[in-house]
Write a protein that holds these residues in place. Structure first.
Motif, short mmCIF file in Angstrom:
data_model
loop_
_atom_site.label_atom_id
_atom_site.label_comp_id
_atom_site.label_asym_id
_atom_site.label_seq_id
_atom_site.Cartn_x
_atom_site.Cartn_y
_atom_site.Cartn_z
N ARG A 1 0.81 -1.22 0.00
CA ARG A 1 0.00 0.00 0.00
C ARG A 1 0.84 1.28 0.00
O ARG A 1 0.32 2.37 0.21
N GLY A 2 2.15 1.11 -0.17
CA GLY A 2 3.02 2.28 -0.24
C GLY A 2 3.29 2.93 1.11
O GLY A 2 3.67 4.10 1.18
N LEU A 3 3.09 2.17 2.20
CA LEU A 3 3.35 2.70 3.53
C LEU A 3 4.71 2.18 4.01
O LEU A 3 5.22 1.18 3.51
N ASN A 4 5.28 2.84 4.99
CA ASN A 4 6.59 2.48 5.50
C ASN A 4 6.51 1.18 6.33
O ASN A 4 5.92 1.16 7.41
N PRO A 5 7.11 0.07 5.86
CA PRO A 5 7.02 -1.19 6.59
C PRO A 5 7.82 -1.21 7.90
O PRO A 5 7.60 -2.06 8.75
N SER A 6 8.72 -0.24 8.09
CA SER A 6 9.53 -0.23 9.31
C SER A 6 8.71 0.10 10.55
O SER A 6 9.15 -0.14 11.67
N GLY B 1 -7.44 3.96 6.91
CA GLY B 1 -7.18 5.38 6.65
C GLY B 1 -5.80 5.84 7.09
O GLY B 1 -5.61 7.03 7.35
N LEU B 2 -4.83 4.94 7.18
CA LEU B 2 -3.49 5.33 7.64
C LEU B 2 -2.88 6.39 6.73
O LEU B 2 -2.95 6.30 5.51
N GLU B 3 -2.26 7.38 7.36
CA GLU B 3 -1.55 8.42 6.61
C GLU B 3 -0.12 7.95 6.39
O GLU B 3 0.45 7.24 7.21
N ARG B 4 0.45 8.36 5.28
CA ARG B 4 1.84 7.96 4.99
C ARG B 4 2.83 8.60 5.94
O ARG B 4 3.84 8.02 6.30
#
Length: 199
Positions: free
Chosen positions: A138-143, A188-191
């Protein structure tokens, strides 16, 4: 009664007693009295209260971890992850209320590998991997997946502890509310989340 049958009887009696009174409140004398045996029989089979408790905790950890691991295997969607984890935990509580009371209660003799918090740590590690995959897709930071994993597992665990005491509404209703809160939050997580600046 065979030695194996006697051992199982002592475990059954002790499990109920530990759930009722906790580790500190239970005694070898009471275990023996409830099992209608002498104290030396208890010592012969388990070496004492600590030995019985360790066997019971190991069995309960294995049962709960098995239920949660099975529920989390082959999860294709983050919403399923929350739903299955919630239903697995609530199902375990419903089927094994004494076991859950024993696990959720801290005991001075519980090994670090046999505590409720260590069990939740194991589950959180599994959830972390699943979330990291979804975050990447989803293009979010996996860290940051470890943080979200702790939040999700903690939310489900604390809700489970509360539900273990009140037993209402039904586990399906509780699970649906957990999923509602967790999924709507995850969806709805923000990047780049941030706190509103103070004025």
């Amino acid at each position: 009664m065979t030695a194996r049958e006697r051992r199982e009887q002592l475990l059954t009696v002790s499990r109920a007693l530990f759930a009722e009174k906790g580790f500190e409140g239970a005694s070898v004398e009471e275990i023996a009295a409830r099992a209608d045996v002498s104290k030396p029989v208890v010592y012969e089979h388990f070496g004492g209260k600590e030995g019985i408790y360790a066997v019971i905790v190991d069995r309960e950890v294995e049962a709960l971890l098995g239920a949660l691991t099975g529920a989390l295997s082959q999860v294709a969607h983050p919403r399923q992850l929350v739903e299955r984890a919630a239903m697995a935990l609530l199902g375990y509580i419903e089927a094994s209320p004494d076991g859950f009371r024993i696990l959720a209660r801290d005991s001075p003799v519980a090994q670090t590998s046999g505590t409720f918090s260590s069990l939740l740590g194991d589950v959180s590690a599994q959830v972390e991997g699943l979330l990291a995959d979804q975050f990447r897709k989803r293009g979010l930071n996996p860290s940051v997946a470890p943080i979200y994993s702790q939040m999700l597992v903690g939310m489900v665990a604390l809700t489970g502890q509360h539900w273990a005491e009140v037993r209402e509404p039904s586990k399906e209703v509780v699970a649906s509310h957990l999923v509602n809160l967790a999924w709507n939050g995850l969806h709805g997580l923000e990047r780049r989340p941030g706190l509103p600046s103070e004025h």
